[in-house]
Design an enzyme around this catalytic site. Sequence first.
Site, PDB file in Angstrom:
ATOM      1  N   CYS A  90      49.155  44.771  34.634  1.00  7.70           N
ATOM      2  CA  CYS A  90      49.471  43.815  33.576  1.00  7.70           C
ATOM      3  C   CYS A  90      50.807  44.111  32.912  1.00  7.70           C
ATOM      4  O   CYS A  90      51.662  43.239  32.795  1.00  7.70           O
ATOM      5  CB  CYS A  90      48.358  43.812  32.528  1.00  7.70           C
ATOM      6  SG  CYS A  90      48.699  42.692  31.153  1.00  7.70           S
ATOM      7  N   CYS A 146      51.022  40.514  33.993  1.00  6.68           N
ATOM      8  CA  CYS A 146      51.002  39.545  32.892  1.00  6.68           C
ATOM      9  C   CYS A 146      52.242  39.571  32.012  1.00  6.68           C
ATOM     10  O   CYS A 146      52.825  38.527  31.711  1.00  6.68           O
ATOM     11  CB  CYS A 146      49.782  39.801  32.003  1.00  6.68           C
ATOM     12  SG  CYS A 146      48.290  40.326  32.836  1.00  6.68           S
ATOM     13  N   LYS A 159      55.594  38.697  33.830  1.00  2.00           N
ATOM     14  CA  LYS A 159      55.442  37.304  34.262  1.00  2.00           C
ATOM     15  C   LYS A 159      55.653  36.359  33.087  1.00  2.00           C
ATOM     16  O   LYS A 159      56.366  35.353  33.209  1.00  2.00           O
ATOM     17  CB  LYS A 159      54.060  37.085  34.855  1.00  2.00           C
ATOM     18  CG  LYS A 159      53.737  35.643  35.172  1.00  2.00           C
ATOM     19  CD  LYS A 159      52.239  35.428  35.310  1.00  2.00           C
ATOM     20  CE  LYS A 159      51.531  35.531  33.955  1.00  2.00           C
ATOM     21  NZ  LYS A 159      50.072  35.353  34.076  1.00  2.00           N
ATOM     22  N   TYR A 174      46.388  30.946  40.866  1.00  2.00           N
ATOM     23  CA  TYR A 174      47.204  30.911  39.656  1.00  2.00           C
ATOM     24  C   TYR A 174      48.490  31.709  39.785  1.00  2.00           C
ATOM     25  O   TYR A 174      49.529  31.330  39.216  1.00  2.00           O
ATOM     26  CB  TYR A 174      46.390  31.360  38.438  1.00  2.00           C
ATOM     27  CG  TYR A 174      46.110  32.840  38.345  1.00  2.00           C
ATOM     28  CD1 TYR A 174      46.939  33.672  37.599  1.00  2.00           C
ATOM     29  CD2 TYR A 174      45.003  33.412  38.971  1.00  2.00           C
ATOM     30  CE1 TYR A 174      46.694  35.028  37.494  1.00  2.00           C
ATOM     31  CE2 TYR A 174      44.748  34.764  38.868  1.00  2.00           C
ATOM     32  CZ  TYR A 174      45.590  35.564  38.130  1.00  2.00           C
ATOM     33  OH  TYR A 174      45.343  36.915  38.029  1.00  2.00           O
ATOM     34  N   GLU A 183      52.031  29.899  39.222  1.00  2.00           N
ATOM     35  CA  GLU A 183      52.895  30.399  38.147  1.00  2.00           C
ATOM     36  C   GLU A 183      54.280  30.755  38.674  1.00  2.00           C
ATOM     37  O   GLU A 183      55.300  30.385  38.077  1.00  2.00           O
ATOM     38  CB  GLU A 183      52.245  31.603  37.474  1.00  2.00           C
ATOM     39  CG  GLU A 183      51.047  31.239  36.608  1.00  2.00           C
ATOM     40  CD  GLU A 183      50.333  32.445  36.041  1.00  2.00           C
ATOM     41  OE1 GLU A 183      49.616  32.292  35.035  1.00  2.00           O
ATOM     42  OE2 GLU A 183      50.479  33.562  36.599  1.00  2.00           O
ATOM     43  N   HIS A 205      47.412  17.187  12.024  1.00  2.00           N
ATOM     44  CA  HIS A 205      48.267  16.119  12.548  1.00  2.00           C
ATOM     45  C   HIS A 205      49.714  16.319  12.106  1.00  2.00           C
ATOM     46  O   HIS A 205      49.965  16.743  10.989  1.00  2.00           O
ATOM     47  CB  HIS A 205      47.752  14.774  12.028  1.00  2.00           C
ATOM     48  CG  HIS A 205      48.545  13.603  12.517  1.00  2.00           C
ATOM     49  ND1 HIS A 205      48.433  13.109  13.788  1.00  2.00           N
ATOM     50  CD2 HIS A 205      49.484  12.842  11.892  1.00  2.00           C
ATOM     51  CE1 HIS A 205      49.253  12.087  13.929  1.00  2.00           C
ATOM     52  NE2 HIS A 205      49.909  11.911  12.785  1.00  2.00           N
ATOM     53  N   GLU A 211      44.731  18.142  18.143  1.00  2.00           N
ATOM     54  CA  GLU A 211      43.855  17.292  17.346  1.00  2.00           C
ATOM     55  C   GLU A 211      43.004  16.382  18.225  1.00  2.00           C
ATOM     56  O   GLU A 211      41.948  15.898  17.790  1.00  2.00           O
ATOM     57  CB  GLU A 211      44.652  16.464  16.357  1.00  2.00           C
ATOM     58  CG  GLU A 211      45.552  15.411  16.974  1.00  2.00           C
ATOM     59  CD  GLU A 211      46.342  14.649  15.917  1.00  2.00           C
ATOM     60  OE1 GLU A 211      45.729  13.887  15.150  1.00  2.00           O
ATOM     61  OE2 GLU A 211      47.576  14.834  15.869  1.00  2.00           O
TER      62      GLU A 211
END
Length: 459
Positions: free
Chosen positions: A42, A47, A50, A177, A181, A436, A441
């Site tokens: 990682c 991670c 990346k 993934y 990515e 908002h 939302e």
Amino acid sequence: MAFDYDLVVIGGGSGGVRAARMAATYGARVLLAEEYRLGGTCVIRGCVPKKLFVYASRFKDMFEVAPAYGWQTDARFDWRTLLENKDREIARLEGIYGSLLDNAGVTVKAERALVTGPNAVRLVSSGEEVSAERILIATGGRPSLPEIEGIELGISSNEAFHLEELPEAICVVGGGYIAVEFASIFAGLGVKTTLAYRGEQILRGFDQDIREMVTEGMAQRGIEIKLNLHPAALRKTPSGAIEVTCEDGSRSEYGAVMFATGRRPNVEGLGLQAVGVDLALDGSIRVNDRSQSNVPSIYAVGDVTGRAQLTPVAIREGAAFAETEFNSNPTTVDHSIIPTAVFSEPEVGTVGMTEEEASKAYDEVNVYMSRFRPMINTLTDRPEKMLLKLITRAGDEKVLGVHIVGPGAGEMIQLAGIPVTMGATKADFDRTIAVHPTAAEELVTLKQPTHKVVNGLRQ
């Protein structure tokens, strides 16, 4: 029997470090052996770097929308600067890991360790033999490359973080993934990018609407996606390019070919089989819900167990192990609901069941969906859209899954994961006042189901 240590941890990644630190904090005598660098996949080549590359690649989109907001830009990208800054940050994080272990009182050995018995470990470089009441394997995983002619000409995600220069064109092989990515990263950095996948659709295991939305979004960014394609051989051409020959006979040339075709557990040469540790067919260590193998004194956490190849899961497993074994606090990890993100472009956030999974588990489910252009694009002609999808169980309207595609999806899904894990209903979402204007939302303003799935059929 007296042991040299209460715990020996093999592997200095996220799971191993967390377990070692916590166990030491609870008074255990802990040794941690790591043959490469502290931080594991990682931090060092996963991670963290990346995500830094992802940030770099997304500036291109921002520069493209900037004129609509009155900004004129003259941007140029320098790959070497990114690499140097990335390496500096990784070194900083590695130093933090070392300091945390040192402050907790963990003995760290920067060398390879082998299991030589149920309670014995040998440090390879020094030849030192140590005994331990418990041994924790936290060696993670590594890229798995196909056995094809010329595979040595390809790279994996490991080497992608250290390329001397960006190629003009790259083929990323894979549809998971990691492949998605990196294809997004390279394309965002200006590389002509092809994504080649042997299956019929990328992101296998994700919700079908998510898969389609990401495919569409990547194509809009200029990524060529080739499906049902099987690379069979690589060769270096006289010009220095890499020619990819596929099983259908087609040939294409690229400056680099990256394989993101899965990962496998780092178990080779650890001595586990010699001491009777049970391994699955893929090499992962079989463990119970306490991360204990069939050899009572040997445990394993993280990717090496094959349960869920995600850093937060490894950390949680390492913590649960320490709580159970060294703090008299039996703790297990629930792997049934795991929020996760794919930092592709467009970005994905997902938690809970896909529509297909929900329709198999229940006779009737309701599906709420909203597709719209993200607000940042409304002053431009960019076509990309966002998708927010809520899946509920008919009757009580318990939320079974939330799936998001678009800017900020990863951040949103972390928060959405809390109510889903708690067992929230659509009514719980509905009575939450919207913030908002935000994309999120939409999760609390969805009124009527877009469609239902009854006995497995959309209606």
